[in-house]
Scaffold this active site. Structure first.
Site, PDB file in Angstrom:
ATOM      1  N   THR A 146       0.649  -1.244   0.015  1.00  0.00           N
ATOM      2  CA  THR A 146       0.058  -0.034  -0.220  1.00  0.00           C
ATOM      3  C   THR A 146       0.809   1.267   0.058  1.00  0.00           C
ATOM      4  O   THR A 146       0.643   2.240  -0.693  1.00  0.00           O
ATOM      5  CB  THR A 146      -0.824  -0.213   0.997  1.00  0.00           C
ATOM      6  OG1 THR A 146      -1.820  -0.958   0.989  1.00  0.00           O
ATOM      7  CG2 THR A 146      -1.611   1.163   1.564  1.00  0.00           C
ATOM      8  N   ASP A 183       1.586  -6.401  -4.450  1.00  0.00           N
ATOM      9  CA  ASP A 183       0.780  -6.431  -3.451  1.00  0.00           C
ATOM     10  C   ASP A 183       1.246  -7.762  -2.390  1.00  0.00           C
ATOM     11  O   ASP A 183       1.560  -8.834  -3.024  1.00  0.00           O
ATOM     12  CB  ASP A 183      -0.762  -6.633  -3.798  1.00  0.00           C
ATOM     13  CG  ASP A 183      -1.566  -6.560  -2.724  1.00  0.00           C
ATOM     14  OD1 ASP A 183      -2.564  -5.987  -2.840  1.00  0.00           O
ATOM     15  OD2 ASP A 183      -1.596  -7.502  -1.448  1.00  0.00           O
ATOM     16  N   THR A 199       1.202  -4.605   3.946  1.00  0.00           N
ATOM     17  CA  THR A 199       0.956  -5.257   5.415  1.00  0.00           C
ATOM     18  C   THR A 199       0.276  -6.630   5.545  1.00  0.00           C
ATOM     19  O   THR A 199       0.625  -7.132   6.549  1.00  0.00           O
ATOM     20  CB  THR A 199      -0.025  -4.159   6.077  1.00  0.00           C
ATOM     21  OG1 THR A 199      -1.325  -4.220   5.525  1.00  0.00           O
ATOM     22  CG2 THR A 199       0.696  -2.950   6.318  1.00  0.00           C
ATOM     23  N   ASP A 200      -0.338  -7.021   4.607  1.00  0.00           N
ATOM     24  CA  ASP A 200      -0.872  -8.168   4.342  1.00  0.00           C
ATOM     25  C   ASP A 200      -0.075  -9.675   4.863  1.00  0.00           C
ATOM     26  O   ASP A 200      -0.469 -10.304   5.506  1.00  0.00           O
ATOM     27  CB  ASP A 200      -1.701  -8.416   3.308  1.00  0.00           C
ATOM     28  CG  ASP A 200      -2.886  -7.513   2.833  1.00  0.00           C
ATOM     29  OD1 ASP A 200      -3.323  -7.026   4.062  1.00  0.00           O
ATOM     30  OD2 ASP A 200      -3.386  -7.580   1.733  1.00  0.00           O
ATOM     31  N   CYS A 248      -5.929 -18.649  19.701  1.00  0.00           N
ATOM     32  CA  CYS A 248      -5.644 -17.615  20.614  1.00  0.00           C
ATOM     33  C   CYS A 248      -4.617 -16.674  20.351  1.00  0.00           C
ATOM     34  O   CYS A 248      -3.250 -17.571  20.165  1.00  0.00           O
ATOM     35  CB  CYS A 248      -5.858 -17.953  21.885  1.00  0.00           C
ATOM     36  SG  CYS A 248      -7.102 -18.870  22.414  1.00  0.00           S
TER      37      CYS A 248
HETATM   38  N1  ASP Z   1      -2.736  -5.509   0.068  1.00  0.00           N
HETATM   39  C1  ASP Z   1      -1.754  -4.547   0.572  1.00  0.00           C
HETATM   40  C2  ASP Z   1      -0.428  -5.440   0.795  1.00  0.00           C
HETATM   41  O1  ASP Z   1      -0.288  -6.133   1.575  1.00  0.00           O
HETATM   42  C3  ASP Z   1      -2.154  -4.001   1.999  1.00  0.00           C
HETATM   43  C4  ASP Z   1      -1.187  -3.296   2.357  1.00  0.00           C
HETATM   44  O2  ASP Z   1       0.026  -3.085   2.105  1.00  0.00           O
HETATM   45  O3  ASP Z   1      -1.491  -2.445   3.562  1.00  0.00           O
HETATM   46  O4  ASP Z   1       0.261  -5.291  -0.169  1.00  0.00           O
END
Ligand code: ASP
Length: 335
Positions: free
Chosen positions: A12, A57, A89-90, A272
């Site tokens: 992102t 991505d 982030t994914d 958990c």
């Molecule tokens: N879909 C994006 C990724 O992981 C989400 C992100 O970067 O926040 O590349």
């Protein structure tokens, strides 16, 4: 002056709007960094940008990209004081975990970061995440792979993505933050891995066939029987609570037996986020214990997956993999 290598993989942080939603665009990111005045400040360390190709991505990350990133760090290890890996982030927690195992003997900081809002948007969280990550990478305190996001520096193989839209997107449920960035960056010395002092040894990963099963009420284990072939080298099973599976294990047992006959290493994690697996604490987990499953203790699923890839790529036999899965190699579990 310290010298930092920024490796941009996609995600992102550097995405732009397209008719199909946010996506990375070749050549855009360097200009986006150029538009952040703080990065040109005299107070910043010297940095260089390496843009990977294709930009991804992070949902599309594979072992091949982990190998490219790790190789890039190893090849440039002597030329830089620290490394910042900009990543979606994914799957950032998976990549951070994988790098922690692949970069054996790491002494320099490797900081993964990204953002929830792209730099092209007004409220992007990417600016602070990049600036602070570069400063951390230029410090002398960190000797491991970590993940900086939303004001917290976490051990990479302890982090997990917790929020799909919050700016504090990651947590480290079973290990304290390595640092908190408020007005100053406050390091938690007791939580940091000590200086290693050895040589960096790069272990590239093979695309070992492994799997993850998450149990749920009413799960029909027989449906999973067909994947339990001798091809499957390792499996992470995400159980309830402290390692419990439905039906006292009766339904799962034939499958586990099959897995063991085939030489598959079965690692038990918990659904958990906080706390540890304790096989045999309940009747509902003793079947797993008796069948020789490995306890993942308080490891994250992300780190367990990365660790299986790593151990099999080291060429270890099944018994060694099982032994190492229950031992902390890079601070990824509490033993
Ligand atoms: N879909 C994006 C990724 O992981 C989400 C992100 O970067 O926040 O590349």
């Amino acid at each position: 002056m310290k010298h930092i290598l920024i490796i941009y993989t996609g995600g992102t942080i550097g995405m732009v709007r397209t008719p199909n939603g946010y996506a990375p665009q070749d050549g855009y990111f360097r200009a986006a960094l150029g538009a952040i005045p703080a990065l040109a400040s005299d107070e910043m360390p010297r940095w260089e940008l390496y843009e990977m190709s294709p930009l991804l991505d992070s949902s599309n990350m594979t072992v091949n990209e982990w190998n490219k990133i790790a190789r890039l760090i190893a090849d440039n290890y002597d030329a830089y004081d620290g490394f910042v890996v900009l990543h979606g982030t994914d799957t950032m927690a998976y990549t951070a975990s994988a790098l922690s195992f692949m970069l054996d003997g790491l002494d320099k900081p490797v900081v993964l970061t990204g953002s929830q809002i792209p730099l092209c948007e007004l409220r992007s969280d990417g600016r602070d995440n990049i600036i602070t990550s570069i400063l951390i990478a230029a410090g002398d305190r960190i000797h491991e792979v970590c993940l900086y996001f939303g004001g917290s520096l976490l051990r990479g193989n302890r982090a997990t993505k917790y929020s799909a839209d919050g700016l504090i997107a990651f947590v480290s449920p079973n290990y304290p933050p390595l640092a908190e960035a408020g007005i100053t960056i406050r390091y938690n010395d007791a939580a940091l891995l000590p200086r290693n002092g050895g040589e960096l040894k790069l272990r590239l990963l093979e695309n070992v066939p492994i799997g993850v099963i998450k149990v749920f009420p009413g799960i029909q284990f027989s449906l999973f029987e067909s994947i339990m072939t001798e091809k499957l080298r390792g499996i992470v099973i995400e159980t309830f609570g402290a390692g419990n599976i439905p039906g006292n294990g009766d339904a799962l047992l034939p499958i586990i037996r099959r897995a063991f006959e085939n030489g598959t290493v079965l690692t038990v994690c918990s659904q958990c986020p906080q706390g540890a697996v304790s096989l045999g604490a309940y009747e509902t987990s003793s079947a797993l214990k008796q069948a020789g499953a490995v306890s993942g203790l308080d490891i994250t699923t992300e780190a367990a997956v990365a660790k299986l890839y790593y151990l099999f790529s080291c060429g270890y036999d099944k018994e060694t993999v099982k032994r190492e899965m229950e031992r902390s190699l890079r601070g990824e579990m509490t033993t």
